[in-house]
Design an enzyme around this catalytic site. Structure first.
Site, mmCIF file in Angstrom:
data_model
loop_
_atom_site.group_PDB
_atom_site.id
_atom_site.type_symbol
_atom_site.label_atom_id
_atom_site.label_comp_id
_atom_site.label_asym_id
_atom_site.label_seq_id
_atom_site.Cartn_x
_atom_site.Cartn_y
_atom_site.Cartn_z
ATOM 1 N N GLU A 3 -29.499 -46.687 -18.687
ATOM 2 C CA GLU A 3 -30.267 -45.600 -18.066
ATOM 3 C C GLU A 3 -30.105 -45.545 -16.547
ATOM 4 O OE1 GLU A 3 -32.345 -46.552 -21.959
ATOM 5 O OE2 GLU A 3 -31.448 -47.703 -20.321
ATOM 6 N N GLY A 17 -31.781 -45.823 -25.895
ATOM 7 C CA GLY A 17 -32.785 -45.771 -26.948
ATOM 8 C C GLY A 17 -32.363 -46.511 -28.194
ATOM 9 N N ALA A 30 -30.360 -41.704 -26.239
ATOM 10 C CA ALA A 30 -31.063 -40.430 -26.277
ATOM 11 C C ALA A 30 -30.061 -39.276 -26.250
ATOM 12 C CB ALA A 30 -32.007 -40.323 -25.093
#
Length: 255
Positions: free
Chosen positions: A129, A106, A61
């Site tokens: 993440e 992502g 991301a």
């Protein structure tokens, strides 16, 4: 545009194009959804390749964009994020991810939306993440566990570590490892071969497998049974069986 759909030989290539790292910002997510839905509709697209280019698949991301979002903003955006990836996962045609370089966060979640993953020897995959105080939010906790099993998925998600292509292959995170400069060629060849197959039967096979993974076996068997019987009404079934009887197996040509 940060994502392009290019069609050749019945294969639609969803090409990420946001240099240098193909960071998946909101605009890219929305464009990805738009083109995945277009690939679903188009009859000249019979199989799909997801590709980020020769150097990187997608590094994740856009962290700077996400850093500026508060809780309320992400509550409003989280569904859109998932919907963009789900649109790829629900393309009712064979989909292969051609993974070069980084496929993180992502980017890894996008690769998980494919039916098959071909990785270059230079590939690195992971769900980092947790290192940001977060968890995967585009399907990683669900699709990764379904693909490699819960304990292996938890290891990757809990630690945030990156795995190289050979370990990704051993984990079942990717299906084939090839030289980096052959990734797209081999992915396109895989898709082009399936693009010559019976489109409705391929759709039936994909839906039956995917639905069965998300429900109990009796429901999955019912989906399979209905598709199996329904395919007897298709020209492809008539063509395939006639060719088998008259010419032997594997010689049928489908429209």
């Amino acid at each position: 545009m940060t994502v392009h759909l290019e069609v050749a030989e019945g294969v639609g290539t969803l090409r990420l194009d946001r240099p240098p790292m193909n960071a998946l910002d909101v605009a890219t997510q929305d464009r990805l959804k738009e083109l995945a839905e277009e690939a679903t509709r188009r009859e000249d697209v019979r199989a799909v390749v997801i590709y980020g280019g020769e150097k990187v698949f997608a590094a994740g991301a856009d962290i700077k964009e996400m850093q500026a979002m508060d809780h309320t903003a992400m509550v409003l955006r989280a569904r859109g994020l998932q919907d963009s990836f789900t649109a790829v996962a629900r393309i009712p045609k064979p989909v292969v991810a051609a993974v070069t370089g980084y496929a993180l966060g992502g980017g890894c979640e996008l690769a998980l939306c494919a039916d098959y993953r071909i990785a270059g020897e230079n590939a690195k995959l992971g769900q980092p993440e947790i290192l940001l105080g977060l968890i995967p939010g585009a399907g990683g906790t669900q699709r990764l566990a379904r693909l490699v099993g819960p304990s292996k998925a938890k290891d990757l998600i809990f630690t945030g570590r990156q795995v190289k292509a050979d370990e990704a292959l051993a984990l079942g995170l990717v299906d084939r490892v090839v030289p980096a400069d052959e990734v797209y060629t081999q992915a396109h060849a895989w898709a082009a071969r399936l693009a010559q197959g019976p489109a409705l039967a391929l759709r039936a096979a994909k839906e039956s497998v995917d639905t069965g993974l998300e429900t109990d076996i009796d429901t999955g068997l019912a989906v399979e049974r209905n598709w199996f019987a329904g395919l007897f009404a298709t020209e492809d079934r008539e063509r395939g069986m006639r060719s088998f009887v008259e010419e032997g197996p594997g010689k049928a040509k489908f429209l």
